[in-house]
Design an enzyme around this catalytic site. Structure first.
Site, short mmCIF file in Angstrom:
data_model
loop_
_atom_site.label_atom_id
_atom_site.label_comp_id
_atom_site.label_asym_id
_atom_site.label_seq_id
_atom_site.Cartn_x
_atom_site.Cartn_y
_atom_site.Cartn_z
N HIS A 255 -3.39 -76.20 -47.87
CA HIS A 255 -2.49 -75.16 -47.35
C HIS A 255 -1.26 -75.83 -46.75
O HIS A 255 -1.34 -76.86 -46.10
CB HIS A 255 -3.19 -74.32 -46.28
CG HIS A 255 -2.36 -73.16 -45.80
ND1 HIS A 255 -2.25 -72.00 -46.51
CD2 HIS A 255 -1.59 -73.02 -44.71
CE1 HIS A 255 -1.44 -71.16 -45.86
NE2 HIS A 255 -1.04 -71.77 -44.76
N LEU B 280 -8.75 -65.13 -46.84
CA LEU B 280 -7.65 -65.97 -47.28
C LEU B 280 -7.18 -66.92 -46.19
O LEU B 280 -6.85 -66.48 -45.08
CB LEU B 280 -6.49 -65.09 -47.76
CG LEU B 280 -5.28 -65.82 -48.33
CD1 LEU B 280 -5.66 -66.58 -49.59
CD2 LEU B 280 -4.15 -64.83 -48.61
N ASP B 281 -7.15 -68.22 -46.51
CA ASP B 281 -6.67 -69.26 -45.59
C ASP B 281 -7.42 -69.29 -44.27
O ASP B 281 -6.87 -69.66 -43.23
CB ASP B 281 -5.16 -69.10 -45.33
CG ASP B 281 -4.33 -69.30 -46.59
OD1 ASP B 281 -4.78 -70.04 -47.48
OD2 ASP B 281 -3.25 -68.71 -46.68
N GLU B 282 -8.70 -68.89 -44.29
CA GLU B 282 -9.49 -68.87 -43.06
C GLU B 282 -10.71 -69.79 -43.16
O GLU B 282 -11.54 -69.82 -42.27
CB GLU B 282 -9.98 -67.44 -42.77
CG GLU B 282 -8.86 -66.44 -42.49
CD GLU B 282 -8.23 -66.62 -41.13
OE1 GLU B 282 -8.80 -67.35 -40.30
OE2 GLU B 282 -7.15 -66.04 -40.90
#
EC number: 3.5.1.10
Length: 286
Positions: free
Chosen positions: A194, A229-231
């Site tokens: 990310h 998402l993105d966690e």
């Protein structure tokens, strides 16, 4: 003096109990194995115990043989464990879109044996890196994704994972969101890079937004992918410093270098069996 290179790695997770470490070490020694690395972590919040043990072993040792002998200790202490033969490299599919900085670093680090993995193929929704990948003798699969064919292409991805017996999926700046179903199916087997120090600057154009906010550092986060998402649980992070005179282009260049470094670090830790899931967090042994 040269250090002994281990043959196997044992990962252990359970509730901490008195005598646990001694029982594990005794079981390993009883199999004529020798411990050359050992690290442990006791999570005081959850009461969960984590341990990584690397050891040399007789030539006749196999993971099945070790598991059979370790079963009594595992049952006595209610241990969840995995043992890995280090002669067997992680089989990885790399997924990429148009940005190739992370892909190139992974290919180089694999070729120089810095990463103990085999890239079984590269999958992309664009043709940008086909010649680069095939130059390395690695199969390239073009799976363009649209709203209409997303389910069909994910079915093809599942087929590739099964056919290639892939252990790991690496999202090397792959700019498509995987479905919740495939994220759940591949829990702990998909690593994403990310473009910020999560949870900051999620979504599109992160470096432009970072520039507008006048940040003094740009970062990158390597993490496992989940349906959120993105966690997902974070494996590795790093930053580079930003000067007030830096342009958006400078930030992008610094960010891409940081992304490549962090993704390689996360993949290396995973392939060396140094990462253990601990709820929404990870334990990463050095």
């Amino acid at each position: 003096m040269a250090l002994l290179k281990p043959d196997f790695v044992l990962l252990v997770s359970c509730v901490d109990r008195k005598g646990l470490v001694a029982a594990i070490a005794t079981s390993i020694a009883a199999q004529d194995c020798n411990i050359v690395e050992s690290a442990q972590f006791d999570d005081a919040v959850t009461g969960r115990f984590f341990m990584r043990v690397a050891f040399t072993a007789p030539e006749t040792m196999t993971t099945d043989r070790f598991n059979e002998a370790f079963l009594s200790v595992g049952a006595a202490y209610d241990i969840e464990w995995n043992v890995f033969d280090l002669k067997v490299k992680t089989r990885a599919i790399v997924m990429v879109s148009k940005g190739g900085h992370c892909l190139n670093d992974l290919l180089y680090r694999t070729a120089t044996r810095y990463l103990p993995m085999e890239v079984t193929s590269v999958v992309s929704n664009h043709l940008t890196w086909q010649r680069r990948v095939e130059h390395e003798g690695i199969p390239f699969y073009h799976l363009p994704v649209t709203a209409e064919n997303k389910a069909e292409q994910e079915a093809r991805l599942r087929d590739l994972i099964r056919e290639q017996k892939a252990d790991l999926i690496i999202l090397a700046r792959y700019m498509q969101v995987l479905s919740d179903d495939i994220c759940r199916e591949l829990t702990g087997r998909v690593i994403n890079i990310h473009h910020s120090s999560l949870p900051a600057f999620k979504g599109a154009m992160p470096y432009h937004r970072a520039y507008e906010r006048g940040v003094k550092m740009v970062g990158a986060t390597g993490h496992y992918v989940t349906a959120d998402l993105d966690e997902g649980p974070i494996i590795a992070q790093d930053v580079s410093m930003v000067d007030h005179a830096d342009t958006v282009e400078d930030l992008i260049a610094q960010g891409q270098e940081t992304e490549s470094r962090v993704l390689t670090r996360a993949v290396k830790a995973h392939c060396e069996h140094r990462v253990m899931l601990n709820g929404h967090r990870t334990v990463v042994f050095k």
